[in-house]
Design a protein around this motif. Sequence first.
Motif, PDB file in Angstrom:
ATOM      1  N   GLN A 109       0.647  -1.483  -0.007  1.00 37.33           N
ATOM      2  CA  GLN A 109       0.000  -0.246  -0.127  1.00 37.33           C
ATOM      3  C   GLN A 109       0.871   1.239  -0.009  1.00 37.33           C
ATOM      4  OE1 GLN A 109      -3.289  -0.623  -0.597  1.00 37.33           O
ATOM      5  NE2 GLN A 109      -2.537  -2.856  -0.248  1.00 37.33           N
ATOM      6  N   ALA A 110       2.065   1.301   0.860  1.00 39.05           N
ATOM      7  CA  ALA A 110       3.069   2.300   0.764  1.00 39.05           C
ATOM      8  C   ALA A 110       3.532   2.842  -0.535  1.00 39.05           C
ATOM      9  CB  ALA A 110       3.905   2.144   1.884  1.00 39.05           C
ATOM     10  N   GLN A 111       3.663   1.728  -1.167  1.00 43.63           N
ATOM     11  CA  GLN A 111       4.437   1.758  -2.610  1.00 43.63           C
ATOM     12  C   GLN A 111       3.555   2.423  -3.402  1.00 43.63           C
ATOM     13  OE1 GLN A 111       5.504  -2.117  -3.170  1.00 43.63           O
ATOM     14  NE2 GLN A 111       7.718  -1.909  -2.441  1.00 43.63           N
ATOM     15  N   LYS A 112       2.181   2.113  -3.572  1.00 44.02           N
ATOM     16  CA  LYS A 112       1.170   2.426  -4.236  1.00 44.02           C
ATOM     17  C   LYS A 112       0.661   4.175  -3.814  1.00 44.02           C
ATOM     18  CE  LYS A 112      -3.454   2.055  -5.760  1.00 44.02           C
ATOM     19  NZ  LYS A 112      -4.798   1.057  -5.515  1.00 44.02           N
ATOM     20  N   LYS A 113       0.517   4.288  -2.530  1.00 44.94           N
ATOM     21  CA  LYS A 113      -0.325   5.495  -2.147  1.00 44.94           C
ATOM     22  C   LYS A 113       0.990   6.800  -2.143  1.00 44.94           C
ATOM     23  CE  LYS A 113      -4.403   4.165  -1.166  1.00 44.94           C
ATOM     24  NZ  LYS A 113      -5.565   4.778  -2.171  1.00 44.94           N
ATOM     25  N   ILE A 114       2.117   6.264  -1.874  1.00 48.47           N
ATOM     26  CA  ILE A 114       3.288   7.308  -1.688  1.00 48.47           C
ATOM     27  C   ILE A 114       3.605   7.738  -3.079  1.00 48.47           C
ATOM     28  CG2 ILE A 114       5.478   7.981  -1.035  1.00 48.47           C
ATOM     29  CD1 ILE A 114       5.081   6.093   1.584  1.00 48.47           C
ATOM     30  N   ARG A 115       3.910   6.925  -3.818  1.00 48.77           N
ATOM     31  CA  ARG A 115       3.905   7.356  -5.363  1.00 48.77           C
ATOM     32  C   ARG A 115       2.915   8.143  -6.130  1.00 48.77           C
ATOM     33  NH1 ARG A 115       7.062   2.405  -5.102  1.00 48.77           N
ATOM     34  NH2 ARG A 115       9.142   2.690  -5.805  1.00 48.77           N
ATOM     35  N   GLU A 116       1.826   7.832  -5.840  1.00 42.14           N
ATOM     36  CA  GLU A 116       0.589   8.696  -6.085  1.00 42.14           C
ATOM     37  C   GLU A 116       0.780  10.134  -5.589  1.00 42.14           C
ATOM     38  OE1 GLU A 116      -2.868   6.625  -4.899  1.00 42.14           O
ATOM     39  OE2 GLU A 116      -2.756   5.061  -6.636  1.00 42.14           O
ATOM     40  N   LYS A 117       1.079  10.266  -4.368  1.00 44.33           N
ATOM     41  CA  LYS A 117       1.097  11.525  -3.660  1.00 44.33           C
ATOM     42  C   LYS A 117       2.246  12.570  -4.271  1.00 44.33           C
ATOM     43  CE  LYS A 117      -1.463  10.167   0.666  1.00 44.33           C
ATOM     44  NZ  LYS A 117      -2.535  11.042   0.240  1.00 44.33           N
ATOM     45  N   VAL A 118       3.317  11.792  -4.247  1.00 45.04           N
ATOM     46  CA  VAL A 118       4.456  12.222  -5.006  1.00 45.04           C
ATOM     47  C   VAL A 118       4.357  12.872  -6.309  1.00 45.04           C
ATOM     48  CG1 VAL A 118       6.810  12.109  -5.975  1.00 45.04           C
ATOM     49  CG2 VAL A 118       6.302  11.164  -3.815  1.00 45.04           C
ATOM     50  N   GLU A 119       3.527  12.095  -7.083  1.00 46.18           N
ATOM     51  CA  GLU A 119       3.139  12.581  -8.586  1.00 46.18           C
ATOM     52  C   GLU A 119       2.205  13.767  -8.313  1.00 46.18           C
ATOM     53  OE1 GLU A 119       3.179  12.810 -12.640  1.00 46.18           O
ATOM     54  OE2 GLU A 119       4.498  11.788 -11.260  1.00 46.18           O
ATOM     55  N   ARG A 120       1.294  13.665  -7.422  1.00 45.45           N
ATOM     56  CA  ARG A 120       0.307  14.686  -7.371  1.00 45.45           C
ATOM     57  C   ARG A 120       0.851  16.205  -6.807  1.00 45.45           C
ATOM     58  NH1 ARG A 120      -4.056  15.000  -2.526  1.00 45.45           N
ATOM     59  NH2 ARG A 120      -5.050  17.304  -2.815  1.00 45.45           N
ATOM     60  N   TYR A 121       1.748  15.890  -5.976  1.00 41.81           N
ATOM     61  CA  TYR A 121       2.366  17.228  -5.128  1.00 41.81           C
ATOM     62  C   TYR A 121       3.594  17.798  -5.757  1.00 41.81           C
ATOM     63  CZ  TYR A 121      -0.978  16.965  -1.376  1.00 41.81           C
ATOM     64  OH  TYR A 121      -2.191  16.753  -0.662  1.00 41.81           O
ATOM     65  N   ARG A 122       4.357  16.898  -6.715  1.00 42.07           N
ATOM     66  CA  ARG A 122       5.479  17.456  -7.257  1.00 42.07           C
ATOM     67  C   ARG A 122       5.312  18.683  -8.358  1.00 42.07           C
ATOM     68  NH1 ARG A 122       6.713  16.338 -12.429  1.00 42.07           N
ATOM     69  NH2 ARG A 122       5.373  14.608 -13.590  1.00 42.07           N
ATOM     70  N   THR A 123       4.157  18.660  -8.706  1.00 39.76           N
ATOM     71  CA  THR A 123       3.561  19.920  -9.658  1.00 39.76           C
ATOM     72  C   THR A 123       3.430  20.980  -8.955  1.00 39.76           C
ATOM     73  OG1 THR A 123       1.536  19.016  -9.924  1.00 39.76           O
ATOM     74  CG2 THR A 123       2.926  18.148 -11.698  1.00 39.76           C
ATOM     75  N   VAL A 124       2.912  20.856  -7.925  1.00 32.72           N
ATOM     76  CA  VAL A 124       2.414  21.789  -7.036  1.00 32.72           C
ATOM     77  C   VAL A 124       3.654  22.727  -6.621  1.00 32.72           C
ATOM     78  CG1 VAL A 124       1.227  22.722  -4.818  1.00 32.72           C
ATOM     79  CG2 VAL A 124       0.091  20.720  -6.289  1.00 32.72           C
ATOM     80  N   VAL A 125       4.667  21.739  -5.895  1.00 33.80           N
ATOM     81  CA  VAL A 125       5.621  22.349  -5.339  1.00 33.80           C
ATOM     82  C   VAL A 125       6.517  22.801  -6.637  1.00 33.80           C
ATOM     83  CG1 VAL A 125       8.022  21.657  -4.220  1.00 33.80           C
ATOM     84  CG2 VAL A 125       5.775  20.663  -3.558  1.00 33.80           C
ATOM     85  N   GLY A 126       6.545  22.321  -7.744  1.00 32.18           N
ATOM     86  CA  GLY A 126       7.261  22.746  -8.941  1.00 32.18           C
ATOM     87  C   GLY A 126       8.736  22.030  -9.022  1.00 32.18           C
ATOM     88  N   VAL A 127       8.809  21.027  -8.678  1.00 37.19           N
ATOM     89  CA  VAL A 127      10.265  20.179  -8.884  1.00 37.19           C
ATOM     90  C   VAL A 127      10.061  18.787  -9.537  1.00 37.19           C
ATOM     91  CG1 VAL A 127      10.972  20.939  -6.554  1.00 37.19           C
ATOM     92  CG2 VAL A 127       9.705  18.852  -6.713  1.00 37.19           C
ATOM     93  N   GLU A 128      11.107  18.490 -10.124  1.00 39.78           N
ATOM     94  CA  GLU A 128      11.195  16.965 -10.733  1.00 39.78           C
ATOM     95  C   GLU A 128      11.875  16.062  -9.893  1.00 39.78           C
ATOM     96  OE1 GLU A 128      10.146  16.268 -13.893  1.00 39.78           O
ATOM     97  OE2 GLU A 128       9.361  18.278 -13.978  1.00 39.78           O
ATOM     98  N   THR A 129      11.290  14.941  -9.950  1.00 42.56           N
ATOM     99  CA  THR A 129      11.872  13.694  -8.992  1.00 42.56           C
ATOM    100  C   THR A 129      12.428  12.900  -9.656  1.00 42.56           C
ATOM    101  OG1 THR A 129       9.505  12.659  -9.234  1.00 42.56           O
ATOM    102  CG2 THR A 129       9.962  14.262  -7.392  1.00 42.56           C
ATOM    103  N   GLY A 130      13.409  11.878  -8.825  1.00 44.54           N
ATOM    104  CA  GLY A 130      14.143  10.844  -9.620  1.00 44.54           C
ATOM    105  C   GLY A 130      13.498   9.601  -8.974  1.00 44.54           C
ATOM    106  N   VAL A 131      14.246   8.709  -8.444  1.00 46.79           N
ATOM    107  CA  VAL A 131      14.022   7.493  -7.977  1.00 46.79           C
ATOM    108  C   VAL A 131      13.136   7.581  -6.671  1.00 46.79           C
ATOM    109  CG1 VAL A 131      14.658   5.119  -7.317  1.00 46.79           C
ATOM    110  CG2 VAL A 131      15.832   6.366  -9.088  1.00 46.79           C
TER     111      VAL A 131
END
Length: 247
Positions: A145-167
Amino acid sequence: MNKPLINDIAINAEQADLIEGQGYQVHIVRTSRRKTASMKVEDGVVSIVVPKSLAHERIQSLVEAKHQWIIEKLAIYQASKPASEKHYVSGEAFPYLGRNYRLKVLQGELKGAKLLNGRMTVTVPEPEAQRHYVRKSLENWYLRQAQKKIREKVERYRTVVGVETGVIRIKEFKSRWGSCTPYGDLEFNWLIVMAPNRIVDYVVIHELCHLIHHDHSPSFWKEVERVMPDYLEHKEWLKEHGHRLGF
């Protein structure tokens, strides 16, 4: 941030069976990626990873040859493990994203944890004698569940913060809930999904903002506040209750 991560090879009833030892059970994991057999005892669970085509009789012989080693390893585990408030029996509550779900332990062929009709269900052949398998199944479920939910949240908030993420890695931490690198790689403690949903949001936003400010300066907290105006409430919740998250 705390608590050990689960084994690299998760317990999967569809790919494994059991050998009854003298006072213990050995979990057999068959894989096409191995040419030799290896045995381990972790968290009180005895497992042997074998080539997919290895005969059951041969596996039995390998287990018998390692009997004394297994007994010694199990004794060390029992002597060193801390007292747990959980007993992994039906009726106990386990939190997930702000809700408590009652555990229902069923008797039957070994099956991993599932969330069904508002209950966390785990099936084991002998519920009273195999609570370590119940615990392992629950840990595996939380990690997925953590692998799924956290990745979803990173994808959602990275655009709000305005950053690109790696691994993005979901793993064990001893003393924190997440970390990041200057290259955009993010790591999160899988136990955080036992917290309320907005706490998970806060941890994700916190690490994403570190990709802009690599410290806890006023500028960093101002960025966190921009994305999550009520972050202080969630920060304090984690400080007060975070140590209770875990097994």
